[in-house]
Write a protein that holds these residues in place. Structure first.
Motif, mmCIF file in Angstrom:
data_model
loop_
_atom_site.group_PDB
_atom_site.id
_atom_site.type_symbol
_atom_site.label_atom_id
_atom_site.label_comp_id
_atom_site.label_asym_id
_atom_site.label_seq_id
_atom_site.Cartn_x
_atom_site.Cartn_y
_atom_site.Cartn_z
ATOM 1 N N LEU A 1 0.887 -1.157 0.000
ATOM 2 C CA LEU A 1 0.000 0.000 0.000
ATOM 3 C C LEU A 1 0.925 1.206 0.000
ATOM 4 O O LEU A 1 1.769 1.337 0.880
ATOM 5 C CB LEU A 1 -0.838 -0.038 1.288
ATOM 6 N N LYS B 1 1.701 5.565 -1.480
ATOM 7 C CA LYS B 1 1.258 6.786 -2.134
ATOM 8 C C LYS B 1 1.664 6.776 -3.598
ATOM 9 O O LYS B 1 2.689 6.175 -3.958
ATOM 10 C CB LYS B 1 1.921 8.000 -1.468
ATOM 11 N N GLY C 1 -2.284 16.423 -7.039
ATOM 12 C CA GLY C 1 -2.112 16.202 -5.601
ATOM 13 C C GLY C 1 -2.921 15.044 -5.046
ATOM 14 O O GLY C 1 -2.518 14.429 -4.055
ATOM 15 N N VAL C 2 -4.063 14.725 -5.664
ATOM 16 C CA VAL C 2 -4.866 13.597 -5.167
ATOM 17 C C VAL C 2 -4.125 12.287 -5.430
ATOM 18 O O VAL C 2 -3.889 11.492 -4.512
ATOM 19 C CB VAL C 2 -6.259 13.548 -5.837
ATOM 20 N N GLN D 1 -0.814 11.961 -3.445
ATOM 21 C CA GLN D 1 -0.881 11.810 -1.991
ATOM 22 C C GLN D 1 -1.670 10.594 -1.529
ATOM 23 O O GLN D 1 -1.509 10.145 -0.397
ATOM 24 C CB GLN D 1 -1.513 13.065 -1.365
ATOM 25 N N MET D 2 -2.572 10.066 -2.371
ATOM 26 C CA MET D 2 -3.410 8.969 -1.893
ATOM 27 C C MET D 2 -2.627 7.654 -1.867
ATOM 28 O O MET D 2 -1.659 7.490 -2.595
ATOM 29 C CB MET D 2 -4.653 8.809 -2.757
ATOM 30 N N MET D 3 -3.072 6.747 -1.008
ATOM 31 C CA MET D 3 -2.487 5.409 -0.989
ATOM 32 C C MET D 3 -3.500 4.410 -1.524
ATOM 33 O O MET D 3 -4.695 4.482 -1.217
ATOM 34 C CB MET D 3 -2.089 5.004 0.436
ATOM 35 N N GLU D 4 -2.989 3.472 -2.323
ATOM 36 C CA GLU D 4 -3.779 2.358 -2.833
ATOM 37 C C GLU D 4 -2.864 1.155 -2.933
ATOM 38 O O GLU D 4 -1.647 1.299 -2.888
ATOM 39 C CB GLU D 4 -4.299 2.667 -4.251
ATOM 40 N N ARG D 5 -3.475 0.002 -3.180
ATOM 41 C CA ARG D 5 -2.682 -1.182 -3.427
ATOM 42 C C ARG D 5 -1.939 -0.998 -4.757
ATOM 43 O O ARG D 5 -2.500 -0.489 -5.729
ATOM 44 C CB ARG D 5 -3.586 -2.412 -3.522
ATOM 45 N N TYR E 1 -4.339 -0.858 5.769
ATOM 46 C CA TYR E 1 -3.434 -1.990 5.539
ATOM 47 C C TYR E 1 -4.057 -3.304 5.992
ATOM 48 O O TYR E 1 -3.927 -4.334 5.332
ATOM 49 C CB TYR E 1 -2.094 -1.766 6.251
ATOM 50 N N LEU F 1 -6.437 -4.421 3.466
ATOM 51 C CA LEU F 1 -5.688 -4.903 2.294
ATOM 52 C C LEU F 1 -5.207 -6.330 2.539
ATOM 53 O O LEU F 1 -5.286 -7.192 1.667
ATOM 54 C CB LEU F 1 -4.500 -3.974 2.060
ATOM 55 N N VAL G 1 -8.675 -0.952 -1.079
ATOM 56 C CA VAL G 1 -8.685 0.205 -0.179
ATOM 57 C C VAL G 1 -8.163 1.451 -0.879
ATOM 58 O O VAL G 1 -7.364 1.373 -1.805
ATOM 59 C CB VAL G 1 -7.813 -0.020 1.085
ATOM 60 N N TRP H 1 -6.749 5.402 0.638
ATOM 61 C CA TRP H 1 -6.401 6.209 1.821
ATOM 62 C C TRP H 1 -6.061 7.590 1.303
ATOM 63 O O TRP H 1 -5.097 7.734 0.565
ATOM 64 C CB TRP H 1 -5.218 5.551 2.507
ATOM 65 N N MET H 2 -6.908 8.563 1.586
ATOM 66 C CA MET H 2 -6.688 9.905 1.043
ATOM 67 C C MET H 2 -6.589 10.909 2.187
ATOM 68 O O MET H 2 -7.580 11.191 2.860
ATOM 69 C CB MET H 2 -7.845 10.278 0.098
ATOM 70 N N TYR I 1 -3.718 17.100 3.238
ATOM 71 C CA TYR I 1 -2.286 17.343 3.362
ATOM 72 C C TYR I 1 -2.048 18.836 3.321
ATOM 73 O O TYR I 1 -2.899 19.602 2.915
ATOM 74 C CB TYR I 1 -1.504 16.622 2.261
#
Lengths: 361, 182
Positions: free
Chosen positions: A10, A12, A177-178, A181-185, B24, B27, B33, B35-36, B39
């Motif tokens: 996971l 950014k 920026g989206v 900055q975002m986290m995904e698999r 996590y 996941l 998932v 996660w945003m 910031y």
């Protein structure tokens, strides 16, 4: 469903760019920190690829220095890149037009923030025109890829290098920026070794690698004072751009088969629009999405076809209306086209877009 | 299954880290998932929030205007997000520092005295894991295997010896969460 936990990452979008660069045989990264993309250089500094693949990572003194280091590295046939955010990429435009003029490959990542000027550090898509029209002086285009997920952030690094070297032309990954900055698999690409000097010599006969007995000296410049010769250069570039337009258009469609209304959106705006389409479909409104993956070359032909099918096309962008002009050029009045967008770092919400669709019914 | 969650509080409370452990863990369970984070100049004292979406299917928008669950850790966040909870949704909040409690009657409301519990445990850093425990209890996720894996993934290796203490804080949160409607 539950895979080996070691395979699952996971991260950014910015981190994915850095990891993908190391893995795709990138020879060098030159950059200067700026929000919202500083995790790219931070991740590279943490990973220390100079100790493993030999990739150079350098914090330059400015964006001007960064892009000119990319110019120099690219001129020797190396896979080199830089990254920045909107105000920093504005500074790089001189270097980019020089690269386009001298036909030097290289990758530029722009994790966009709101402008104009120093603007805001929040997300935006306000650099569409700058990226797709060249951005610097003269008649030129750069290849522009628009990732809409962390996975595409990872996948497009190698793709950008491949296209950039195929056509000896700079390529931009236009993110925001989206997505940064975002986290995904993400599934990171497999390791590909950096090319050897011999491979670079074979693949890049144009590269400035020093004069040898077996070949003439290579000169890479964008300067040509003889107008006749300079027009020849321009015509050759235009032929190249026509070839890129014919071969490299990429896009993705979502529920367009039976669509009566079409949203065209790229990057994070496409993700938000997709959610509003899910909601519209539940209300029985047949909306589809066309997501350009290459912003230049633009999917003009496909939009032209869809214009025959739908009652209205809505461009959703995080700007004042930039891509909407390319849609209008594609549609040529066949169907009404309108725009919805937010600015200043404000993002459109799925409900906002849904409301816009409802006004079209 | 699809859960759209907002976690909001002061910067420095561990809002983003809590969201990361939650994401996590999902996941690890094989779910999709996103996660945003908010910031920017948010630091200790400012407000921070993170949107976490957990789903069995691919997720479209990481940006939302309504949520199934809101985890609220300060007054400004309560004011900002109480009305964004979907009818029938869930609000979890720590009453510490809340002067104007929530007024919605069409949602389930839970409280978790995480600030007090963390003080009782003499570990201010346990705060966000206590809140996570409350959330997991409401999600009915008694199995902490994935959470343990998630902690191993999110904490740097030099802090892995702290995983049992984090799990303990999560368990305390699971026990301490209270339904306000009952």
């Amino acid at each position: 469903m539950n895979k080996n936990s070691e395979d699952i990452v996971l991260m950014k979008g910015n981190e994915a760019i850095a990891h993908a660069a190391i893995r795709c045989g990138c020879d060098g990264y030159f950059g200067y920190p700026i929000t919202p993309q500083s995790e790219i250089i931070e991740t590279l500094a943490l990973e220390k690829p100079w100790e493993t693949t030999g990739m150079v990572v350098l914090q330059a003194e400015s964006e001007l220095a960064s892009i000119n280091m990319v110019y120099g590295g690219g001129a020797t046939g190396k896979r080199v890149m830089t990254s920045s955010s909107s105000p920093g990429v504005a500074l790089m435009q001189e270097g980019i037009t020089y690269m386009a003029g001298a036909e030097i490959p290289g990758v530029i990542v722009n994790v966009q923030r709101g402008g104009p000027g120093l603007g805001t550090i929040q997300p935006s898509q306000g650099d569409y025109n700058q990226s797709t029209r060249g951005g610097g002086n003269g008649d030129y285009n750069v290849i522009v890829l628009a990732p809409a997920s962390v996975q595409e952030m990872a996948d497009f690094v190698d793709l950008a290098f491949t296209l950039s070297f195929r056509y000896r032309n700079p390529a931009i990954i236009l993110s925001d920026g989206v997505i940064g900055q975002m986290m995904e698999r993400v599934v990171l690409p497999p390791f590909k070794p950096r090319r050897t000097e011999e491979q670079i010599k074979a693949e890049c006969p144009w590269a400035a690698l020093g004069r040898t007995k077996d070949r003439p000296r290579n000169v890479l410049t964008s300067l040509e004072l003889d107008p006749g010769k300079q027009e020849e250069v321009n015509l050759r570039l235009q032929r190249k751009y026509a070839e890129i337009k014919a071969r490299e258009v990429r896009y993705e469609e979502y529920l367009t088969e039976d669509a009566e209304y079409l949203i065209v959106a790229f990057g994070s705006a496409a993700r938000i629009a997709q959610k509003s389409i899910e909601d519209c479909r539940r209300q029985g409104i047949k909306v589809g999405l066309l997501r350009p993956i290459t912003l230049w070359p633009f999917p003009t032909e496909r939009i032209k076809q869809l214009a025959e099918q739908v009652k209205h096309i809505l461009a959703v962008e995080i700007n004042a209306g930039q891509m909407v002009n390319d849609i209008r050029l594609a549609v040529e009045g066949r169907t009404p086209v309108s725009h919805y967008g937010r600015m200043g770092g404000i993002l459109p919400t799925p409900d906002d877009i849904n409301n816009q669709i409802n006004t079209l019914l | 299954m699809k859960k759209e969650i907002i976690i909001a509080g002061f910067g420095g409370q561990g809002v983003l880290s809590m969201g990361k452990v939650l994401a996590y863990a999902a996941l690890m369970e094989g779910r999709e998932v996103t996660w945003m984070p908010s910031y920017g100049p948010e630091q200790r004292g400012g407000t921070a929030n993170v949107t976490v979406i957990i789903s069995d299917e691919a997720i479209s928008s990481p940006i939302l205007n309504t949520f199934d669950v809101a985890v609220i850790l300060n007054q400004p966040s309560l004011e900002r997000f109480e009305q964004a909870i979907k009818p029938g949704g869930t609000l979890i909040y720590d009453p510490y520092g809340i002067c104007v409690p929530p007024t919605r009657t069409d949602i389930s409301i839970y409280t978790i005295d995480a600030m007090d519990l963390a003080a009782e445990m003499k570990n201010a850093k346990a705060f966000n894991m206590i809140v996570l425990g409350a959330l997991l209890r409401i999600f009915d996720s008694g199995n902490l295997t994935y959470v343990e894996q998630a902690l191993a993934k999110t904490l740097p290796e030099r802090h892995h010896h702290l995983i049992p203490a984090n799990i303990e804080a999560i368990r305390r949160g699971m026990q301490a969460v209270q339904s306000q409607s009952s």
